[in-house]
Design a protein around this motif. Structure first.
Motif, PDB file in Angstrom:
ATOM      1  N   ILE A   1       0.820  -1.207   0.000  1.00 42.26           N
ATOM      2  CA  ILE A   1       0.000   0.000   0.000  1.00 42.26           C
ATOM      3  C   ILE A   1       0.860   1.265   0.000  1.00 42.26           C
ATOM      4  O   ILE A   1       0.517   2.256  -0.654  1.00 42.26           O
ATOM      5  CB  ILE A   1      -1.019   0.009   1.178  1.00 42.26           C
ATOM      6  N   ASP A   2       1.997   1.250   0.690  1.00 39.59           N
ATOM      7  CA  ASP A   2       2.862   2.445   0.713  1.00 39.59           C
ATOM      8  C   ASP A   2       3.411   2.753  -0.674  1.00 39.59           C
ATOM      9  O   ASP A   2       3.530   3.922  -1.065  1.00 39.59           O
ATOM     10  CB  ASP A   2       4.024   2.253   1.705  1.00 39.59           C
TER      11      ASP A   2
ATOM     12  N   CYS B   1       1.907   1.974  -3.465  1.00 42.12           N
ATOM     13  CA  CYS B   1       0.762   2.472  -4.238  1.00 42.12           C
ATOM     14  C   CYS B   1       0.501   3.945  -3.921  1.00 42.12           C
ATOM     15  O   CYS B   1       0.210   4.742  -4.817  1.00 42.12           O
ATOM     16  CB  CYS B   1      -0.485   1.643  -3.931  1.00 42.12           C
ATOM     17  N   LEU B   2       0.607   4.293  -2.650  1.00 44.13           N
ATOM     18  CA  LEU B   2       0.381   5.685  -2.238  1.00 44.13           C
ATOM     19  C   LEU B   2       1.419   6.627  -2.847  1.00 44.13           C
ATOM     20  O   LEU B   2       1.080   7.694  -3.364  1.00 44.13           O
ATOM     21  CB  LEU B   2       0.392   5.799  -0.708  1.00 44.13           C
TER      22      LEU B   2
ATOM     23  N   THR C   1       0.960   7.084  -6.723  1.00 42.01           N
ATOM     24  CA  THR C   1      -0.215   7.840  -7.192  1.00 42.01           C
ATOM     25  C   THR C   1      -0.172   9.325  -6.817  1.00 42.01           C
ATOM     26  O   THR C   1      -1.052  10.079  -7.208  1.00 42.01           O
ATOM     27  CB  THR C   1      -1.524   7.235  -6.641  1.00 42.01           C
TER      28      THR C   1
ATOM     29  N   ASN D   1      -5.846  -1.785  -2.995  1.00 43.66           N
ATOM     30  CA  ASN D   1      -4.770  -0.848  -2.619  1.00 43.66           C
ATOM     31  C   ASN D   1      -4.689   0.314  -3.606  1.00 43.66           C
ATOM     32  O   ASN D   1      -4.538   1.470  -3.215  1.00 43.66           O
ATOM     33  CB  ASN D   1      -3.415  -1.567  -2.599  1.00 43.66           C
TER      34      ASN D   1
ATOM     35  N   ALA E   1      -5.372   4.177  -2.710  1.00 41.54           N
ATOM     36  CA  ALA E   1      -4.291   5.150  -2.930  1.00 41.54           C
ATOM     37  C   ALA E   1      -4.770   6.260  -3.881  1.00 41.54           C
ATOM     38  O   ALA E   1      -4.479   7.444  -3.668  1.00 41.54           O
ATOM     39  CB  ALA E   1      -3.062   4.448  -3.516  1.00 41.54           C
TER      40      ALA E   1
ATOM     41  N   GLN F   1      -7.119   8.566  -1.914  1.00 42.21           N
ATOM     42  CA  GLN F   1      -6.404   9.438  -0.973  1.00 42.21           C
ATOM     43  C   GLN F   1      -5.629  10.544  -1.687  1.00 42.21           C
ATOM     44  O   GLN F   1      -5.477  11.632  -1.158  1.00 42.21           O
ATOM     45  CB  GLN F   1      -5.452   8.613  -0.101  1.00 42.21           C
ATOM     46  N   ASN F   2      -5.153  10.254  -2.904  1.00 42.98           N
ATOM     47  CA  ASN F   2      -4.334  11.234  -3.620  1.00 42.98           C
ATOM     48  C   ASN F   2      -5.104  12.044  -4.656  1.00 42.98           C
ATOM     49  O   ASN F   2      -4.507  12.773  -5.456  1.00 42.98           O
ATOM     50  CB  ASN F   2      -3.129  10.534  -4.269  1.00 42.98           C
TER      51      ASN F   2
END
Length: 326
Positions: A71-72, A74-75, A78, A113, A117, A120-121
């Motif tokens: 997930i990190d 992916c974050l 993006t 994920n 992401a 969130q972005n």
């Protein structure tokens, strides 16, 4: 027609997951040709570095080695991205029957994920690869969205689950998602080797090598083969689509129907080979007939595919001939 006239802001940033794969690398190439900034997220478990080597000197291209299960990663991938073209997945119906847990992890959790992401972005559009396998045992032709049967493999289940998650992300969080149900995509850079290789590149390569290909079943199964250029068009038009049609999944195909034995004979003719096939047993989890109604994608996305099977296979054969020095 085509995707030449699909326009985005000059500073638009695209992320292609699975960008070192067959479909992904073709999307990257098309976007870079249009002058856009493109990032690739790929762990190279399925994709190949050689598929993206040609982009290394392009200032608009960035490669991020990473796994969509992280997930990190992916974050971070993006951040600052406008459009996500999510192609990363493990394919192959037979392999999914052998490895259901891995397919759950990569195809479902990995996609979740990426959705999270992207939410969130503040990604504008999330376009993702679904599959004709979601139609399962529904026998009616042509296949039409909203008329699905019982799923026949873990792979199909992962794609159907992704569609449900994407729909929820549109409904609950306002993330514009667009699912593309690919029907038997083929074309340049599709890997012809390995136990799980797609049928067209495998046949072409074997015939070029004067080997005798094996057809699973009696050859009377039919497919709606979709050339890679049509898939690029669908992805770009989905990125440009109205938010009003977000949350939907669309058939992406040509709308034709080719019987495998006829395809085989047209390949032998085109390649000038006189080789009879071997007939093997049916593959578990395979759908017998596949043919798409593409009217929904046409109406909502403006999808209007240029490449018939005949036109696409001609280009594909030429690419494989050049690639394998025939």
């Amino acid at each position: 027609m085509g995707y030449e006239n699909v326009k985005f802001a000059e500073d638009a940033v695209f992320l292609v997951t699975g960008g070192a794969g067959f479909i992904g690398s073709n999307l990257v190439e098309a976007l870079l040709k249009k002058g856009h900034t493109v990032r690739v997220l790929d762990d190279l478990s399925q994709g190949k570095q050689s598929n993206v080597d040609m982009f290394l000197d392009n200032v608009n291209y960035t490669f991020i080695k990473g796994d969509i299960r992280d997930i990190d990663r992916c974050l971070s991938a993006t951040k600052g991205v406008d459009f996500v073209l999510h192609q990363a997945a493990w394919g192959s119906v037979p392999r999914s029957i052998e490895m259901p847990l891995l397919y759950e992890e990569i195809n479902i959790r990995g996609t979740l994920n990426m959705l999270e992401a992207s939410r969130q972005n503040g990604v504008k559009k999330f376009v993702y690869a679904s599959s004709s396998s979601v139609y399962g045992d529904e026998p009616t032709l042509p296949k039409k969205e909203g008329r699905e049967g019982n799923l026949l493999s873990p792979y199909a289940l992962t794609k159907a689950t992704n569609e449900e998650y994407a729909k929820l992300y549109t409904k609950l969080y306002g993330l514009d998602t667009y699912g593309l149900r690919y029907f038997n995509v083929y074309g340049r850079r599709q890997d012809p080797d390995g136990a799980y290789a797609a049928v067209l590149p495998k046949f072409i390569k074997q015939l070029l090598d004067d080997e005798q290909p094996t057809i699973n079943g009696d050859g009377k199964q039919s497919r709606d083969f979709t050339y890679i250029e049509n898939v690029i068009e669908a992805n770009l038009k989905a990125c440009a689509a109205s938010s009003e049609v977000a949350g939907n999944a669309f058939n992406i195909a040509y709308g034709g129907r080719e019987f495998l034995i006829d395809v085989y004979h047209s390949l032998t003719k085109a390649l000038g080979k006189d080789i009879e096939p071997i007939f093997g047993s049916d593959r578990a989890g395979d759908i017998k007939h596949s043919n798409a109604d593409i009217s929904k994608a046409n109406k909502m996305l403006g999808y209007d595919p240029d490449y018939s099977f005949e036109k696409g296979i001609e280009e594909a054969i030429e690419w494989y001939r050049n690639e394998y020095n025939e």
